[in-house]
Design an enzyme around this catalytic site. Structure first.
Site, PDB file in Angstrom:
ATOM      1  CD  GLU A   1      -1.740  -2.436   1.327  1.00  0.00           C
ATOM      2  OE1 GLU A   1      -0.603  -2.681   1.804  1.00  0.00           O
ATOM      3  OE2 GLU A   1      -2.547  -3.332   1.040  1.00  0.00           O
TER       4      GLU A   1
ATOM      5  CG  ASP B   1     -10.578  -2.371   7.651  1.00  0.00           C
ATOM      6  OD1 ASP B   1     -10.932  -2.455   8.827  1.00  0.00           O
ATOM      7  OD2 ASP B   1     -11.384  -2.255   6.708  1.00  0.00           O
TER       8      ASP B   1
ATOM      9  CD  GLN C   1      -7.924  -6.034  -2.346  1.00  0.00           C
ATOM     10  OE1 GLN C   1      -7.337  -6.725  -1.496  1.00  0.00           O
ATOM     11  NE2 GLN C   1      -7.946  -6.352  -3.616  1.00  0.00           N
TER      12      GLN C   1
ATOM     13  CG  HIS D   1     -12.289  -7.445   5.768  1.00  0.00           C
ATOM     14  ND1 HIS D   1     -11.623  -8.369   6.542  1.00  0.00           N
ATOM     15  CD2 HIS D   1     -11.658  -7.420   4.580  1.00  0.00           C
ATOM     16  CE1 HIS D   1     -10.631  -8.893   5.837  1.00  0.00           C
ATOM     17  NE2 HIS D   1     -10.637  -8.339   4.643  1.00  0.00           N
TER      18      HIS D   1
END
Ligand SMILES: Cc1ncc(C[n+]2csc(CCOP(=O)(O)OP(=O)(O)O)c2C)c(N)n1
Ligand SMILES: [Mg+2]
Length: 802
Positions: A523, A548, A545, A590
């Site tokens: 990331e 979190d 994505q 999530h």
């Protein structure tokens, strides 16, 4: 002499001239370091970190550096900046003093400590300059290795432009992708994860990046044996070496004091990266730190006498000098003359910088003292004011704080006197004049600010269909890609399968694997790709994505992206869009909605929380017309809900900094955003059945929030406020409360306690019950509102739990 001999002689003369010029730059740089340290120790500057001991490799790098190229480096690179003509002596000292004027200190206008370098990509109006016609340096940041993710993007931009030349609409950024991005990093800082992540990603992407490691065996006091396995970064990165049929790196090692080898190595590296887009690692060994790490310490505390002696003997300028004499490039006398000349030149430049820094302040002090004298004459506090004047006059090198702090103290003393108003006006004017020097450019101040984007509503036809909401995003991205050749999107699973929720379904096939791309699981460097490419005129959308996992990228968002405009005084920008999806779905990692953490970490970036995909698509359409970075958080549980497909895809906008009232009511204002809104709407419908009318406001844009003050207008009607979200208690709900109650003055209209309803303090547990017991439920919302109404009117709304 024969013709060839003349030519050779000429060439030698040219060569000699060039080397002498290099030597001169090295000497100037060294003198700046030596004198710079003294300026700190005598109190003129606050802190100093210099490039002494690293001069010679930087001269070699500068020789290979061409117009259009970019640097992403760290605080040792003053010699390089001088060699490419981006930093002169006076500017060097202006930076050291913190001269708050971008013309005096072009690196940051006094905002960064010295040693943090930059060139200007934008003119004073915020418009792009032609970056192919100048040598460029992205603006440095202090967190070690923080320059690495951005470096990846700067390099990748060349690759993208080579493949998609039409992305460079005005031909300002690239000539056939021939530009190299040059990274520099200290040996110890290669221990950071960001370094390794970048190295791997560049090896995968095969981008024109030349990474130089300045190795002086230390990171402040900590020796390489505690930093690097085998004490050698090139040794342990050997597995990255490119082989015939593989991707990978060219890896070079070279001694940092060996001028001819350095020049040779850098020329080779430049060619390999520039022509073939193969990344190169240059491990520059045996460098020194003649004055230790910074002005905060002395290296005698941690280096052995032997090491100190070696550093004296192998000082790269000493070695360059020896080599020049041995090869008849210069005589000792010539070099001594250069040394003497540069010493003088640096001293003069330093003086000029100090005067330029101090004179305006002295002038301001004089004007202020004149004013004080006139105030003193009619004041009962004459003696006090005169003492203040005397104190201020006695300061040899005044700063603005001396003026203001004294003025504000006097103001308290002269309340009610005739001078009060005069002094008050002076203080306010002075702040108005000076504050922008320290506070401008947190957000864009150019004509491309979000404030100037025309609003266009989503349009619908009679036969517009209700569709899965992800299709609105997909078709809107399709329209965006058609409209803007400079837009590209990349992230984990964003390419081949078109993102985990298929908002990009089929778009890679249509627009190619460069514009719609898969990325590794990394990331921070996905974010860095975006920053670097945005700095070179592309309009990247970096996909994280899940919200979190934004934490991996949050450091670079906060330290780098959010501060680009601020730390360059508006002379660089990185209009990157970060796309992610979050809020409630399933389980600890999530269902996150850490919005308080985010809004507090990224001032300088817009934070947008659309409640549905039409709103999200509208935000992308708005953002592509601005020059500012933004984070857009889509609702993870909203992709398969039905929304009506607009007909003006790629065109309709969602306004930034505006709230939307999505249900009208007179009893209480509920401010919320994102996925929580659906729960609030459900509770509001149930409350309506018992006669409680809720006004629901969708914040939709947390940074900036409600610039029209619409929320407080709602409070004027309802006199009650509840902020609901699914962050931790005291997270973004506290931020919103502060905005409405304090900033908008909402407290004046309240008849009930302003309250918040948030999730539990812990992370959300798994499963439907986990969600029910972790996040606010429709019943929680109902009861919270009911309790507020009960307190206001217990007869009409008797208590639920007695
Ligand atoms: C993330 C982070 N941690 C710690 C620091 C404090 N710090 C500044 S420089 C430095 C040492 C860096 O050493 P090296 O990378 O070898 O560069 P050198 O100064 O030796 O050229 C440290 C620990 C920092 N700036 N950033
Ligand atoms: Mg080091």
């Amino acid at each position: 002499m024969s013709q060839t001999a003349t030519k050779e002689a000429l060439t030698f003369e040219d060569f000699k001239k060039e080397v002498l010029n290099d030597y001169k730059i090295a000497r100037i740089s060294r003198e700046c370091s030596l004198l710079g340290r003294r300026e700190v120790l005598t109190g003129k500057a606050k802190f100093g970190i210099f490039g002494d001991g690293k001069e010679v490799p930087q001269l070699a790098m500068a020789k290979a550096f061409q117009n259009g190229d970019f640097r992403s480096g760290y605080y040792r690179d003053q010699t390089f900046m001088m060699a490419i003509g981006a930093l002169n002596i006076q500017q060097f000292f202006a930076g050291l003093y913190g001269h708050p004027d971008i013309d005096a200190d072009p690196m940051s206008g006094g905002r960064q400590m010295g040693g943090h370098f930059a060139t200007h990509s934008l003119d004073e109006n915020g418009n792009w300059k032609n970056l192919t016609q100048q040598k460029n340096s992205s603006s440095d940041i202090s967190p070690t290795a923080g320059q690495m993710p951005r470096l990846l993007g700067l390099a990748q931009a060349s690759k993208v432009y080579r493949e998609i030349p039409q992305a460079d609409k005005k031909q300002l950024f690239s000539v056939n992708g021939n530009e190299v991005a040059w990274g520099t990093i200290g040996n110890a800082s290669t221990s950071e994860g960001l370094f390794f992540e970048t190295i791997n990603a560049a090896g995968v992407l095969q981008v024109p990046m030349v990474m130089s490691v300045w190795d002086d065996m230390y990171g402040i006091s900590v020796h390489a044996r505690y930093q690097t396995t085998k004490e050698s970064i090139s040794e342990i990165l050997k597995g990255f070496q490119k082989e015939e049929d593989t991707n990978g790196y060219e890896i070079f090692t070279v001694k940092g004091w060996d001028y001819p080898s350095l020049v040779d190595t850098y020329a080779k590296a430049s060619q390999i990266a520039r022509e073939q887009h193969i990344p190169v690692l240059i491990h520059v060994q045996e460098l020194t730190q003649p004055q230790g790490h910074s002005t905060s310490g002395s290296h005698e505390r941690y280096k052995s006498p032997e090491r100190l002696q070696w550093e004296t003997d192998f000082d790269c300028i000493v070695k360059l000098r020896e080599w020049m004499i041995a090869t008849n490039v210069a005589t000792v006398e010539e070099l001594d003359q250069i040394d003497a000349d540069t010493k003088k030149e640096v001293l003069e430049g330093k003086k000029a910088a100090w005067e330029a820094y101090l004179n305006p302040i002295k002038q301001e002090r004089e004007e202020y003292i004149n004013l004080l004298n006139s105030i003193a004459s009619g004041s009962a506090n004459k003696a006090y004011i005169e003492q203040q004047i005397a104190d201020l006059k006695s300061i040899k090198e005044p700063i603005r704080k001396d003026i203001l702090s004294g003025a504000r103290k006097i103001l308290r003393k002269i309340i009610g006197e005739t001078g009060q108003q005069t002094l008050g006006v002076f203080i306010e004017d002075y702040f108005r004049k000076i504050q922008p020097k320290f506070s401008s450019n947190t957000y864009s101040e150019s004509s491309s600010s979000y404030k100037n984007v025309p609003q266009i509503a989503a349009a619908y036809q009679d036969d517009s269909q209700m569709v899965d909401a992800r299709l609105i995003l997909r078709d809107n991205f399709d329209a965006i890609f058609n409209k803007h050749p400079e837009v590209l999107i990349f992230g984990e699973d964003s390419g081949h399968i078109g993102d985990v929720n298929q908002g990009l379904e089929g778009l890679q096939e249509k627009f190619g694997a460069t514009r719609v791309a898969d990325a590794g699981i990394r990331e921070a460097t996905i974010l860095g790709q975006g920053i670097g490419m945005a700095m070179r005129g592309l309009r990247p959308i970096a996909e994280i994505q899940y919200l979190d996992y934004l934490l991996y990228a949050l450091q670079i968002m906060s330290d780098d992206l959010a501060t680009v405009q601020y730390r360059t005084h508006g002379r660089q920008k990185a209009p990157l869009i970060v796309r992610t999806r979050g809020h409630r779905l399933e389980g600890i990692w999530h269902s996150g909605s850490p919005m308080g953490m985010i809004v507090n970490a990224v001032r300088g970036i817009h934070v947008l929380v659309p409640r549905n995909m039409t709103k999200a698509a509208g935000f992308y359409n708005t953002l592509l017309q601005t020059d500012e970075p933004a984070l857009v958080i889509e609702c993870l549980n909203g992709y398969r809900l039905k929304e009506k497909m607009p007909s003006n895809l790629g065109t309709f906008t969602t306004p930034i900094g505006e709230v939307e009232t999505i249900r009208e009511g007179n009893d209480i204002t509920v401010l919320s955003y994102g996925s929580t809104l659906r729960i609030v709407e459900q509770a509001a419908a149930e409350l309506a059945e018992i006669g409680i009318e809720v006004e629901i406001i969708d914040a939709q844009s947390l940074l900036p929030f409600d610039l029209n003050n619409d929320t407080v207008k709602s409070l004027q009607k309802t006199n009650r406020l509840l902020v609901i979200d699914e962050d931790v208690p005291g997270g973004a709900s506290a931020y919103l409360l502060q905005q409405v109650v304090e900033k908008q003055g909402g407290y004046r209209y309240l008849d009930s306690d302003p309250q918040t309803l948030a999730a539990k303090e812990h992370r959300p547990a798994y499963g439907t019950d986990g969600d029910y017991f972790s996040k606010p439920s429709a019943e929680d919302v109902f009861e919270k509102i009911y309790a507020i109404m009960h307190e206001a009117n217990p007869n009409k709304f008797p208590g639920l739990y007695q």
